[in-house]
Motif scaffolding. Sequence first.
Motif, mmCIF file in Angstrom:
data_model
loop_
_atom_site.group_PDB
_atom_site.id
_atom_site.type_symbol
_atom_site.label_atom_id
_atom_site.label_comp_id
_atom_site.label_asym_id
_atom_site.label_seq_id
_atom_site.Cartn_x
_atom_site.Cartn_y
_atom_site.Cartn_z
ATOM 1 N N PRO A 1 0.834 -1.209 0.000
ATOM 2 C CA PRO A 1 0.000 0.000 0.000
ATOM 3 C C PRO A 1 0.872 1.264 0.000
ATOM 4 O O PRO A 1 1.919 1.326 0.638
ATOM 5 C CB PRO A 1 -0.801 -0.115 1.296
ATOM 6 C CG PRO A 1 -0.861 -1.588 1.565
ATOM 7 C CD PRO A 1 0.475 -2.109 1.108
ATOM 8 N N CYS A 2 0.414 2.265 -0.711
ATOM 9 C CA CYS A 2 1.175 3.512 -0.887
ATOM 10 C C CYS A 2 1.266 4.346 0.384
ATOM 11 O O CYS A 2 2.070 5.281 0.441
ATOM 12 C CB CYS A 2 0.543 4.351 -1.993
ATOM 13 S SG CYS A 2 0.490 3.512 -3.594
ATOM 14 N N ASP A 3 0.460 4.016 1.403
ATOM 15 C CA ASP A 3 0.491 4.822 2.621
ATOM 16 C C ASP A 3 1.464 4.296 3.674
ATOM 17 O O ASP A 3 1.566 4.864 4.761
ATOM 18 C CB ASP A 3 -0.914 4.976 3.212
ATOM 19 C CG ASP A 3 -1.569 3.657 3.580
ATOM 20 O OD1 ASP A 3 -0.979 2.575 3.322
ATOM 21 O OD2 ASP A 3 -2.690 3.697 4.121
ATOM 22 N N TYR A 4 2.221 3.242 3.365
ATOM 23 C CA TYR A 4 3.279 2.814 4.276
ATOM 24 C C TYR A 4 4.309 3.937 4.383
ATOM 25 O O TYR A 4 4.492 4.708 3.432
ATOM 26 C CB TYR A 4 3.968 1.555 3.752
ATOM 27 C CG TYR A 4 3.282 0.258 4.112
ATOM 28 C CD1 TYR A 4 1.904 0.132 4.078
ATOM 29 C CD2 TYR A 4 4.026 -0.852 4.470
ATOM 30 C CE1 TYR A 4 1.283 -1.063 4.398
ATOM 31 C CE2 TYR A 4 3.414 -2.049 4.789
ATOM 32 C CZ TYR A 4 2.043 -2.148 4.745
ATOM 33 O OH TYR A 4 1.435 -3.328 5.062
ATOM 34 N N MET A 5 4.987 3.998 5.499
ATOM 35 C CA MET A 5 6.014 5.019 5.721
ATOM 36 C C MET A 5 7.390 4.367 5.564
ATOM 37 O O MET A 5 7.771 3.514 6.369
ATOM 38 C CB MET A 5 5.868 5.615 7.119
ATOM 39 C CG MET A 5 4.494 6.219 7.393
ATOM 40 S SD MET A 5 4.176 7.719 6.475
ATOM 41 C CE MET A 5 5.176 8.871 7.374
ATOM 42 N N LEU A 6 8.107 4.771 4.512
ATOM 43 C CA LEU A 6 9.413 4.180 4.207
ATOM 44 C C LEU A 6 10.417 5.264 3.838
ATOM 45 O O LEU A 6 10.036 6.341 3.375
ATOM 46 C CB LEU A 6 9.299 3.220 3.021
ATOM 47 C CG LEU A 6 8.396 2.006 3.157
ATOM 48 C CD1 LEU A 6 8.370 1.227 1.852
ATOM 49 C CD2 LEU A 6 8.857 1.115 4.291
ATOM 50 N N PRO A 7 11.719 4.960 3.976
ATOM 51 C CA PRO A 7 12.723 5.841 3.387
ATOM 52 C C PRO A 7 12.624 5.758 1.860
ATOM 53 O O PRO A 7 11.847 4.944 1.324
ATOM 54 C CB PRO A 7 14.050 5.283 3.893
ATOM 55 C CG PRO A 7 13.765 3.981 4.509
ATOM 56 C CD PRO A 7 12.287 3.825 4.649
ATOM 57 N N TYR A 8 13.401 6.529 1.157
ATOM 58 C CA TYR A 8 13.270 6.565 -0.298
ATOM 59 C C TYR A 8 14.577 6.985 -0.947
ATOM 60 O O TYR A 8 15.479 7.519 -0.302
ATOM 61 C CB TYR A 8 12.140 7.504 -0.715
ATOM 62 C CG TYR A 8 12.265 8.916 -0.177
ATOM 63 C CD1 TYR A 8 12.725 9.948 -0.988
ATOM 64 C CD2 TYR A 8 11.932 9.214 1.141
ATOM 65 C CE1 TYR A 8 12.842 11.238 -0.486
ATOM 66 C CE2 TYR A 8 12.035 10.498 1.639
ATOM 67 C CZ TYR A 8 12.491 11.512 0.827
ATOM 68 O OH TYR A 8 12.618 12.791 1.313
ATOM 69 N N VAL A 9 14.670 6.737 -2.251
ATOM 70 C CA VAL A 9 15.831 7.114 -3.055
ATOM 71 C C VAL A 9 15.358 7.967 -4.211
ATOM 72 O O VAL A 9 14.440 7.599 -4.941
ATOM 73 C CB VAL A 9 16.586 5.868 -3.582
ATOM 74 C CG1 VAL A 9 17.746 6.286 -4.482
ATOM 75 C CG2 VAL A 9 17.096 5.006 -2.417
ATOM 76 N N CYS A 10 15.990 9.132 -4.352
ATOM 77 C CA CYS A 10 15.703 10.046 -5.466
ATOM 78 C C CYS A 10 16.806 9.929 -6.518
ATOM 79 O O CYS A 10 17.945 9.565 -6.197
ATOM 80 C CB CYS A 10 15.663 11.488 -4.995
ATOM 81 S SG CYS A 10 14.412 11.843 -3.754
ATOM 82 N N GLU A 11 16.465 10.287 -7.744
ATOM 83 C CA GLU A 11 17.461 10.348 -8.806
ATOM 84 C C GLU A 11 17.242 11.595 -9.650
ATOM 85 O O GLU A 11 16.122 12.115 -9.741
ATOM 86 C CB GLU A 11 17.431 9.110 -9.696
ATOM 87 C CG GLU A 11 16.255 9.049 -10.631
ATOM 88 C CD GLU A 11 16.273 7.830 -11.556
ATOM 89 O OE1 GLU A 11 17.116 6.934 -11.390
ATOM 90 O OE2 GLU A 11 15.423 7.798 -12.448
ATOM 91 N N ILE A 12 18.344 12.090 -10.201
ATOM 92 C CA ILE A 12 18.310 13.223 -11.129
ATOM 93 C C ILE A 12 19.293 12.953 -12.248
ATOM 94 O O ILE A 12 20.251 12.187 -12.056
ATOM 95 C CB ILE A 12 18.665 14.570 -10.425
ATOM 96 C CG1 ILE A 12 20.033 14.483 -9.748
ATOM 97 C CG2 ILE A 12 17.580 14.986 -9.447
ATOM 98 C CD1 ILE A 12 20.539 15.798 -9.186
ATOM 99 N N PRO A 13 19.114 13.556 -13.410
ATOM 100 C CA PRO A 13 20.127 13.452 -14.444
ATOM 101 C C PRO A 13 21.381 14.204 -13.988
ATOM 102 O O PRO A 13 21.283 15.165 -13.225
ATOM 103 C CB PRO A 13 19.513 14.133 -15.672
ATOM 104 C CG PRO A 13 18.162 14.574 -15.279
ATOM 105 C CD PRO A 13 17.957 14.341 -13.825
ATOM 106 N N MET A 14 22.524 13.756 -14.437
ATOM 107 C CA MET A 14 23.764 14.421 -14.058
ATOM 108 C C MET A 14 23.817 15.808 -14.666
ATOM 109 O O MET A 14 23.396 16.019 -15.803
ATOM 110 C CB MET A 14 24.961 13.606 -14.521
ATOM 111 C CG MET A 14 26.244 14.062 -13.868
ATOM 112 S SD MET A 14 27.651 13.099 -14.355
ATOM 113 C CE MET A 14 27.077 11.462 -14.160
#
Length: 164
Positions: free
Chosen positions: A149-162
């Motif tokens: 479920p999308c409402d779980y609370m978790l850490p996360y990883v973001c990405e961007i182009p260099m």
Amino acid sequence: MGIVLLLGIIIAVAASPSDGSLCRKCPKFWLQNGNKCYRFYASLKTWDEASKACSSCENSHGKLVSIGSEDENKFVSTLWQTYNNNPSASGYTYWIGLRRSGSTWRWCDKSPYRYKKWGAGEPNNSGGKENCVHQWKKNDNYLTWNDIPCDYMLPYVCEIPMEK
């Protein structure tokens, strides 16, 4: 001394490639893999909150990570294991940018959904409410995905182009 320093700067600039290929870099606190930059966040958020946090100006208008290959999957897993303070605490590791839209799966950055690394029996949409995906720590395997479920609370990883 000033002439020598000036001469050194001129030589360094003249020797630099004109296409800027050596000038590509990631912002401070982000790590490079290929042509993308990644950053792990330990703060707990729902999938929607994590997605919004990644797209903020403070995060260079990034996205939750979209994983397109086994190498990228391993890199992101290693990033999580390196920066997480308690990697053995839970089977729920961190959000990735994959989400169910109707009956199909879509990456939040709209990249093609080709590479898949689902855990055994996943995705199973248990309870009919598992529309978001996290990378799963199950049986010491950090490299498989699970729908939850999308409402779980978790850490996360973001990405961007260099950056150029």
